[in-house]
Design an enzyme around this catalytic site. Structure first.
Site, PDB file in Angstrom:
ATOM      1  N   HIS A 169       0.856  -1.205   0.000  1.00  0.00           N
ATOM      2  CA  HIS A 169       0.000   0.000   0.000  1.00  0.00           C
ATOM      3  C   HIS A 169       0.890   1.253   0.000  1.00  0.00           C
ATOM      4  CE1 HIS A 169      -2.969   2.863   1.344  1.00  0.00           C
ATOM      5  NE2 HIS A 169      -3.851   1.971   1.732  1.00  0.00           N
ATOM      6  N   GLU A 272      -0.840   1.127  -5.319  1.00  0.00           N
ATOM      7  CA  GLU A 272      -0.611  -0.079  -4.521  1.00  0.00           C
ATOM      8  C   GLU A 272      -0.504  -1.283  -5.452  1.00  0.00           C
ATOM      9  OE1 GLU A 272      -3.675  -0.108  -1.465  1.00  0.00           O
ATOM     10  OE2 GLU A 272      -3.969   2.031  -1.784  1.00  0.00           O
TER      11      GLU A 272
HETATM   12  O1  LIG Z   1      -7.113   4.031   6.612  1.00  0.00           O
HETATM   13  P1  LIG Z   1      -6.592   2.734   6.041  1.00  0.00           P
HETATM   14  O2  LIG Z   1      -7.196   1.501   6.664  1.00  0.00           O
HETATM   15  O3  LIG Z   1      -5.086   2.698   6.069  1.00  0.00           O
HETATM   16  O4  LIG Z   1      -7.033   2.721   4.515  1.00  0.00           O
HETATM   17  C1  LIG Z   1      -6.691   3.761   3.687  1.00  0.00           C
HETATM   18  C2  LIG Z   1      -7.240   3.557   2.269  1.00  0.00           C
HETATM   19  O5  LIG Z   1      -6.609   2.443   1.691  1.00  0.00           O
HETATM   20  C3  LIG Z   1      -6.893   2.293   0.304  1.00  0.00           C
HETATM   21  O6  LIG Z   1      -6.197   1.194  -0.177  1.00  0.00           O
HETATM   22  C4  LIG Z   1      -8.359   2.070   0.099  1.00  0.00           C
HETATM   23  O7  LIG Z   1      -8.624   1.932  -1.287  1.00  0.00           O
HETATM   24  C5  LIG Z   1      -9.133   3.237   0.715  1.00  0.00           C
HETATM   25  O8  LIG Z   1     -10.533   3.007   0.582  1.00  0.00           O
HETATM   26  C6  LIG Z   1      -8.752   3.408   2.171  1.00  0.00           C
HETATM   27  O9  LIG Z   1      -9.393   4.546   2.711  1.00  0.00           O
END
Ligand SMILES: O=P(O)(O)OC[C@H]1O[C@@H](O)[C@H](O)[C@@H](O)[C@@H]1O
Length: 302
Positions: A169, A272
């Site tokens: 991510h 990602e």
């Molecule tokens: O706040 P988190 O759990 O780290 O997620 C952040 C984002 O991660 C992304 O990968 C998603 O597509 C989003 O929808 C999400 O808001």
């Protein structure tokens, strides 16, 4: 070579987290043991390549906002994953977003040095994950050489097939989201998370003028971020994956996110490298899979 004997890898305690700072010939990395999460990466003499929130909280059990969180063994909301992935989970246990390994400590194994590279290998304790009784072995290799190369390795040592989704991510640091373009996705199908996951088709490069949350499919191995404000192009070369998530929260969602300044959406962009949706990972007994991605930047000319 072990971690303790490398003078290019320095152990540092930051907030509640144990981290390692890695001094490479071409750049510098900061990794935390929790989640095997890269927190910072900068090529020498350049702006950061990877973005870390100014409001990042370095707390035990909580994913840090920014860097490269590892999402595993499911991506996003488990209920949005294919049935084969959901079937691996014990439904009586709550399922948090992005899986189970962002907030736990991984084990640093070998540190290898040679040929101008430093390679750190971290393994995730997957034997006792809540609600996920049958998990593959999971290793993350971080290779700092001329480029930064990341490799997520799954190995099914059991005698049963396993299914999971996963993503690196990565939060990229950018000069100005309004000017950025992502090249390489022209013609790809994508699932539009903001419109009930409808399937659409990308036309041209991806540019940004509002909240963006998409799962791209049939993704080619080479993507680029063109960033005119910082006069650079970031290269993202992946293999073992044909899906990618493109995410920017824009104005309103930024105000709802933890560890995120109200205006930070202008300075970050997530691309990602993933195995999600119809690209989920299916591992036969004894099978291994490697998801690899390499990052570097070059100046934009003209
Ligand atoms: O706040 P988190 O759990 O780290 O997620 C952040 C984002 O991660 C992304 O990968 C998603 O597509 C989003 O929808 C999400 O808001």
């Amino acid at each position: 070579m072990t971690g303790a004997s490398s003078n290019k890898v320095e152990r540092v305690e930051m907030g509640e987290l144990t981290c390692w700072r890695v001094h490479g010939a071409q750049g510098e990395l900061l990794i935390t043991q929790q989640g095997a999460q890269i927190l910072e990466y900068r090529e020498h003499g350049q702006q950061p390549l990877i973005w870390l929130s100014e409001q990042a909280a370095l707390k035990a059990g909580q994913s840090v906002r920014g860097g490269v969180p590892v999402c595993w063994p499911w991506f996003g909301d488990l209920a949005r994953n294919p049935q084969s992935v959901q079937a691996m989970h014990d439904g009586s246990v709550p399922a948090s977003a992005h899986g189970l390994v962002r907030g736990i400590d991984w084990q640093l194994g070998d540190i290898r040095e040679g040929d101008g590279e430093i390679v750190l290998s971290l393994s995730c304790p997957t034997d006792d994950l809540p609600g996920w009784p049958l998990a593959p072995e999971l290793t993350f290799e971080i290779r700092l050489g001329e480029h930064l190369r990341l490799e997520l390795i799954n190995h099914n040592r059991s005698d049963r097939p396993q299914a999971l989704s996963q993503a690196l991510h990565t939060y990229f640091a950018i000069g100005d989201i309004h000017q950025v373009r992502v090249e390489g996705l022209d013609g790809c199908r994508y699932l539009e998370a903001l419109e009930n996951w409808q399937e659409r088709r990308q036309q041209g490069d991806v540019s940004f003028s509002g909240e963006t949350d998409r799962v791209y499919l049939d993704v080619p191995g080479k993507l680029h971020i063109e960033d005119p404000a910082w006069q650079r192009r970031i290269h993202i070369h992946a293999s073992g994956s044909s899906s990618a998530v493109v995410w920017n929260p824009w104005i309103d969602k930024s105000q709802r996110l933890s560890q995120f300044a109200d205006d930070a959406w202008q300075r970050m962009l997530c691309i990602e490298t993933a195995k999600v949706a119809d690209d989920v990972l299916q591992l036969a007994p004894g099978e291994s899979h490697r998801l690899q991605v390499e990052y570097w930047s070059e100046p934009l000319h003209g």
